[in-house]
Design a protein around this motif. Structure first.
Motif, PDB file in Angstrom:
ATOM      1  N   PRO A 207     -37.813   1.135  -3.672  1.00  0.00           N
ATOM      2  CA  PRO A 207     -37.821  -0.206  -3.082  1.00  0.00           C
ATOM      3  C   PRO A 207     -39.062  -0.972  -3.546  1.00  0.00           C
ATOM      4  CG  PRO A 207     -37.432   1.474  -1.410  1.00  0.00           C
ATOM      5  CD  PRO A 207     -37.857   2.200  -2.646  1.00  0.00           C
ATOM      6  N   PRO A 208     -38.947  -2.265  -3.811  1.00  0.00           N
ATOM      7  CA  PRO A 208     -40.122  -3.049  -4.202  1.00  0.00           C
ATOM      8  C   PRO A 208     -41.278  -2.946  -3.212  1.00  0.00           C
ATOM      9  CG  PRO A 208     -38.136  -4.282  -4.657  1.00  0.00           C
ATOM     10  CD  PRO A 208     -37.698  -3.053  -3.918  1.00  0.00           C
ATOM     11  N   SER A 209     -40.966  -2.827  -1.925  1.00  0.00           N
ATOM     12  CA  SER A 209     -42.041  -2.708  -0.931  1.00  0.00           C
ATOM     13  C   SER A 209     -42.845  -1.432  -1.138  1.00  0.00           C
ATOM     14  CB  SER A 209     -41.460  -2.730   0.485  1.00  0.00           C
ATOM     15  OG  SER A 209     -40.538  -1.663   0.672  1.00  0.00           O
ATOM     16  N   THR A 210     -42.175  -0.355  -1.544  1.00  0.00           N
ATOM     17  CA  THR A 210     -42.871   0.900  -1.829  1.00  0.00           C
ATOM     18  C   THR A 210     -43.737   0.767  -3.074  1.00  0.00           C
ATOM     19  OG1 THR A 210     -41.091   2.187  -0.812  1.00  0.00           O
ATOM     20  CG2 THR A 210     -42.556   3.353  -2.324  1.00  0.00           C
ATOM     21  N   VAL A 211     -43.201   0.128  -4.101  1.00  0.00           N
ATOM     22  CA  VAL A 211     -43.962  -0.083  -5.335  1.00  0.00           C
ATOM     23  C   VAL A 211     -45.198  -0.938  -5.060  1.00  0.00           C
ATOM     24  CG1 VAL A 211     -43.890  -1.069  -7.658  1.00  0.00           C
ATOM     25  CG2 VAL A 211     -41.916   0.190  -6.770  1.00  0.00           C
ATOM     26  N   ALA A 212     -45.025  -1.988  -4.258  1.00  0.00           N
ATOM     27  CA  ALA A 212     -46.161  -2.842  -3.910  1.00  0.00           C
ATOM     28  C   ALA A 212     -47.232  -2.054  -3.166  1.00  0.00           C
ATOM     29  CB  ALA A 212     -45.686  -4.021  -3.066  1.00  0.00           C
ATOM     30  N   GLN A 213     -46.824  -1.213  -2.229  1.00  0.00           N
ATOM     31  CA  GLN A 213     -47.778  -0.392  -1.480  1.00  0.00           C
ATOM     32  C   GLN A 213     -48.530   0.544  -2.410  1.00  0.00           C
ATOM     33  OE1 GLN A 213     -48.181  -0.574   1.956  1.00  0.00           O
ATOM     34  NE2 GLN A 213     -49.862   0.911   1.893  1.00  0.00           N
ATOM     35  N   ILE A 214     -47.822   1.190  -3.328  1.00  0.00           N
ATOM     36  CA  ILE A 214     -48.462   2.104  -4.278  1.00  0.00           C
ATOM     37  C   ILE A 214     -49.476   1.360  -5.134  1.00  0.00           C
ATOM     38  CG2 ILE A 214     -48.031   3.487  -6.357  1.00  0.00           C
ATOM     39  CD1 ILE A 214     -45.317   4.272  -5.050  1.00  0.00           C
ATOM     40  N   GLY A 215     -49.090   0.197  -5.634  1.00  0.00           N
ATOM     41  CA  GLY A 215     -49.982  -0.563  -6.506  1.00  0.00           C
ATOM     42  C   GLY A 215     -51.225  -1.065  -5.807  1.00  0.00           C
ATOM     43  N   LEU A 216     -51.063  -1.625  -4.620  1.00  0.00           N
ATOM     44  CA  LEU A 216     -52.219  -2.175  -3.910  1.00  0.00           C
ATOM     45  C   LEU A 216     -53.108  -1.071  -3.343  1.00  0.00           C
ATOM     46  CD1 LEU A 216     -50.459  -5.226  -2.266  1.00  0.00           C
ATOM     47  CD2 LEU A 216     -52.177  -5.277  -4.079  1.00  0.00           C
ATOM     48  N   ASP A 217     -52.530   0.035  -2.919  1.00  0.00           N
ATOM     49  CA  ASP A 217     -53.355   1.175  -2.502  1.00  0.00           C
ATOM     50  C   ASP A 217     -54.223   1.646  -3.671  1.00  0.00           C
ATOM     51  OD1 ASP A 217     -52.359   1.168   0.068  1.00  0.00           O
ATOM     52  OD2 ASP A 217     -51.062   2.917  -0.197  1.00  0.00           O
ATOM     53  N   ALA A 218     -53.627   1.713  -4.865  1.00  0.00           N
ATOM     54  CA  ALA A 218     -54.385   2.132  -6.045  1.00  0.00           C
ATOM     55  C   ALA A 218     -55.476   1.134  -6.390  1.00  0.00           C
ATOM     56  CB  ALA A 218     -53.438   2.317  -7.231  1.00  0.00           C
ATOM     57  N   LEU A 219     -55.157  -0.153  -6.254  1.00  0.00           N
ATOM     58  CA  LEU A 219     -56.147  -1.201  -6.544  1.00  0.00           C
ATOM     59  C   LEU A 219     -57.370  -1.062  -5.646  1.00  0.00           C
ATOM     60  CD1 LEU A 219     -56.809  -3.919  -8.025  1.00  0.00           C
ATOM     61  CD2 LEU A 219     -55.732  -5.068  -6.072  1.00  0.00           C
ATOM     62  N   PHE A 220     -57.135  -0.942  -4.359  1.00  0.00           N
ATOM     63  CA  PHE A 220     -58.258  -0.894  -3.420  1.00  0.00           C
ATOM     64  C   PHE A 220     -58.938   0.477  -3.392  1.00  0.00           C
ATOM     65  CE2 PHE A 220     -55.653  -4.419  -1.519  1.00  0.00           C
ATOM     66  CZ  PHE A 220     -56.522  -5.423  -1.910  1.00  0.00           C
ATOM     67  N   ALA A 221     -58.283   1.473  -3.981  1.00  0.00           N
ATOM     68  CA  ALA A 221     -58.920   2.785  -4.129  1.00  0.00           C
ATOM     69  C   ALA A 221     -59.716   2.883  -5.428  1.00  0.00           C
ATOM     70  CB  ALA A 221     -57.864   3.885  -4.086  1.00  0.00           C
ATOM     71  N   GLY A 222     -59.648   1.832  -6.247  1.00  0.00           N
ATOM     72  CA  GLY A 222     -60.444   1.810  -7.474  1.00  0.00           C
ATOM     73  C   GLY A 222     -59.868   2.601  -8.626  1.00  0.00           C
ATOM     74  N   LYS A 223     -58.541   2.793  -8.661  1.00  0.00           N
ATOM     75  CA  LYS A 223     -57.918   3.547  -9.749  1.00  0.00           C
ATOM     76  C   LYS A 223     -57.687   2.646 -10.962  1.00  0.00           C
ATOM     77  CE  LYS A 223     -55.554   6.845  -6.724  1.00  0.00           C
ATOM     78  NZ  LYS A 223     -54.235   7.429  -6.344  1.00  0.00           N
ATOM     79  N   ALA A 224     -57.731   3.251 -12.151  1.00  0.00           N
ATOM     80  CA  ALA A 224     -57.512   2.489 -13.378  1.00  0.00           C
ATOM     81  C   ALA A 224     -56.048   2.121 -13.549  1.00  0.00           C
ATOM     82  CB  ALA A 224     -57.992   3.290 -14.589  1.00  0.00           C
ATOM     83  N   SER A 225     -55.154   3.042 -13.219  1.00  0.00           N
ATOM     84  CA  SER A 225     -53.728   2.795 -13.393  1.00  0.00           C
ATOM     85  C   SER A 225     -52.939   3.728 -12.496  1.00  0.00           C
ATOM     86  CB  SER A 225     -53.303   2.982 -14.855  1.00  0.00           C
ATOM     87  OG  SER A 225     -53.541   4.306 -15.282  1.00  0.00           O
ATOM     88  N   VAL A 226     -51.708   3.326 -12.223  1.00  0.00           N
ATOM     89  CA  VAL A 226     -50.831   4.150 -11.402  1.00  0.00           C
ATOM     90  C   VAL A 226     -49.393   3.903 -11.839  1.00  0.00           C
ATOM     91  CG1 VAL A 226     -50.637   2.410  -9.560  1.00  0.00           C
ATOM     92  CG2 VAL A 226     -50.201   4.813  -9.041  1.00  0.00           C
TER      93      VAL A 226
END
Length: 262
Positions: A207-226
């Motif tokens: 679901p797009p909502s799951t993808v958005a959660q994964i992406g923003l969690d990675a952003l605020f966790a300081g990951k380079a890519s996910v």
């Protein structure tokens, strides 16, 4: 001067709406942009009703050469300074390379590469010299392997992945940069690109909502890519370790079969 806003491009599309909703749930005021003002106003109304955040709607066609510059100028005129940039706008073409319309090909590459780069460059400079910020670049699983029948689209997303992973190091620590690579999602991408997924591809959809959660969690966790989704992570890994010519031939065989079944 309004600061602390999250600017989301492609905000009227399915993933764009999910990203905007997720940021609003986290309390960020939003700046939403896409081509259609009515579509953006509808999204903004629904998010305001649900989350109560301030939202600025600023239409722009980022596939035009002047689009990114005009968007930046319009926000500057309103004294809006985003501290979060979500470069989500993009589209693909799914057909033989020689069959691409030159106008559509140019528009896709301008949107996926040049507009994304221009917005990232402009706002990274400002974030770097002020209070810092975050930039999420939406890539694709297609960035990890050759993509016959989507060759130019895959190449554009490989550029996004390379750019983002480099800027993650270069702009740190003031500006966090993360690349989100979704696999197949049931969005408007199919209609825009002509892509027709098979059953195996559909089974990996998130679901797009799951993808958005994964992406923003990675952003605020300081990951380079996910890469979003376990099946897609496996596919991305195979794209890294298997010979690229072998991958291209296998994908072409699969994609070509679907192409002829239309």
């Amino acid at each position: 001067m309004q600061s602390g806003n999250a600017l989301v491009t492609g905000a009227s599309g399915t993933l764009g709406v999910a990203l905007a909703n997720n940021l609003a749930r986290r309390g960020y005021p939003l700046v939403l942009t896409a081509r259609s003002r009515p579509a953006l106003e509808d999204v903004a109304c629904r998010i305001r009703d649900t989350h109560g955040v301030a939202i600025i709607v600023q239409p722009a066609d980022l596939s035009r050469p002047e689009g990114a510059t005009e968007l930046i100028a319009a926000l500057d005129a309103q004294e809006v300074r985003p501290s979060i940039l979500v470069n989500n706008a993009g589209f693909g073409l799914n057909e033989r390379f020689q069959e691409h319309s030159s106008e559509r090909l140019e528009a896709m590459l301008h949107l996926n590469v040049l507009a994304l780069t221009g917005l990232t460059h402009a706002y990274a400079q400002r974030m770097k010299s002020h209070e810092g910020g975050h930039t999420l670049l939406v890539g694709s699983l297609a960035a990890y392997m050759p993509a016959p029948l989507m060759a130019a689209y895959g190449a554009s997303k490989a550029y996004v992945l390379s750019l983002g992973e480099a800027l993650h190091v270069e702009l740190a620590p003031e500006v966090g940069v993360t690349v989100l690579s979704p696999g197949y999602m049931e969005t408007g991408f199919d209609d825009a690109s002509g892509f027709q997924p098979n059953a195996a591809t559909k089974s990996t959809a998130l679901p797009p909502s799951t993808v958005a959660q994964i992406g923003l969690d990675a952003l605020f966790a300081g990951k380079a890519s996910v890469v979003a989704g376990n099946a897609n992570k496996v596919a991305a890994l195979l794209g890294r370790i298997l010979p690229r010519t072998f991958m291209a031939r296998q994908l072409y065989k699969s994609a070509g079969q679907r192409y002829h079944e239309r």
